[in-house]
Scaffold this motif. Sequence first.
Motif, PDB file in Angstrom:
ATOM      1  N   CYS A  87       0.846  -1.062   0.120  1.00 10.57           N
ATOM      2  CA  CYS A  87       0.001   0.086   0.120  1.00 10.57           C
ATOM      3  C   CYS A  87       0.950   1.434   0.025  1.00 10.57           C
ATOM      4  CB  CYS A  87      -0.878   0.145   1.295  1.00 10.57           C
ATOM      5  SG  CYS A  87      -1.911  -1.358   1.509  1.00 10.57           S
ATOM      6  N   LEU A  88       0.513   2.272  -0.863  1.00  8.82           N
ATOM      7  CA  LEU A  88       1.341   3.399  -0.830  1.00  8.82           C
ATOM      8  C   LEU A  88       0.242   4.493  -1.330  1.00  8.82           C
ATOM      9  CD1 LEU A  88       4.387   2.577  -2.961  1.00  8.82           C
ATOM     10  CD2 LEU A  88       4.514   3.141  -0.540  1.00  8.82           C
ATOM     11  N   SER A  89       0.694   5.540  -1.322  1.00 10.62           N
ATOM     12  CA  SER A  89       0.030   6.801  -1.682  1.00 10.62           C
ATOM     13  C   SER A  89       0.473   7.776  -2.714  1.00 10.62           C
ATOM     14  CB  SER A  89      -0.386   7.748  -0.287  1.00 10.62           C
ATOM     15  OG  SER A  89      -0.996   8.787  -0.499  1.00 10.62           O
ATOM     16  N   GLU A  95      -4.603   5.854   0.937  1.00 11.10           N
ATOM     17  CA  GLU A  95      -3.570   4.739   0.643  1.00 11.10           C
ATOM     18  C   GLU A  95      -4.245   4.099  -0.393  1.00 11.10           C
ATOM     19  OE1 GLU A  95      -0.051   5.603   2.603  1.00 11.10           O
ATOM     20  OE2 GLU A  95      -0.374   3.512   2.171  1.00 11.10           O
ATOM     21  N   ASP A 109       2.745  -0.501   4.761  1.00  9.98           N
ATOM     22  CA  ASP A 109       2.945   0.656   3.921  1.00  9.98           C
ATOM     23  C   ASP A 109       4.404   0.737   4.430  1.00  9.98           C
ATOM     24  OD1 ASP A 109       2.788   3.282   3.186  1.00  9.98           O
ATOM     25  OD2 ASP A 109       2.051   4.151   5.237  1.00  9.98           O
TER      26      ASP A 109
END
Length: 195
Positions: A87-89, A95, A109
């Motif tokens: 998961c990233l943004s 996210e 993350d």
Amino acid sequence: MIHPHTELRYRGPEIGWGVYATQPIPRGTIVWALDALDRRFTRDEIAALPAYARRQLDIYSYVDARGNHVLCWDHARFFNHSCAANCLSVGYDFELAVRDIAAGEELTDDYGTLNPGEPFPCLCGSHDCRGHVLPDDKFRLGESWNQLARDAFFLIRTVPQPLWDIVSERSAVEAALDRPELLRPIQHHFGAPAV
Ligand SMILES: [Zn+2]
């Protein structure tokens, strides 16, 4: 607010708790969005807190680009770090799943994206483990994180999004989905280098 198809599981005394998928979560899914119950603390507010509360914030909050600590009210605060995070943004307050996440898999993350103030040893156990998470990882790795998050971003309309109504910048996200040149990069979240 964390995605509804997640739950807390205890990983053991070293790591503590983690957030796990209860159903498959496809790449491009918004897995967390900043909501009205999450709380931001300014540096002055943190300085006025008693020591026990500052310790809890150190463990459970992340730092936004303005240097505020953000404490999530739900089990989003138990997101663990991985050097191979799923998961990233990009540059909005949510996210994304950057890979397909299987039922029973932990959501992770990269704490390097969350403006850590101090280096810390990593116990993620991934193939690509960096050994330590460093405050300046974001400047060396930011573009590779951005590419992963960007590729996932353009899948937003193709997968179920139970958190869509929580996203505060829906119109900006819609605009970037239609016009990719408007997409904010992950670097939008990065504060100045620690001094
Ligand atoms: Zn690691």
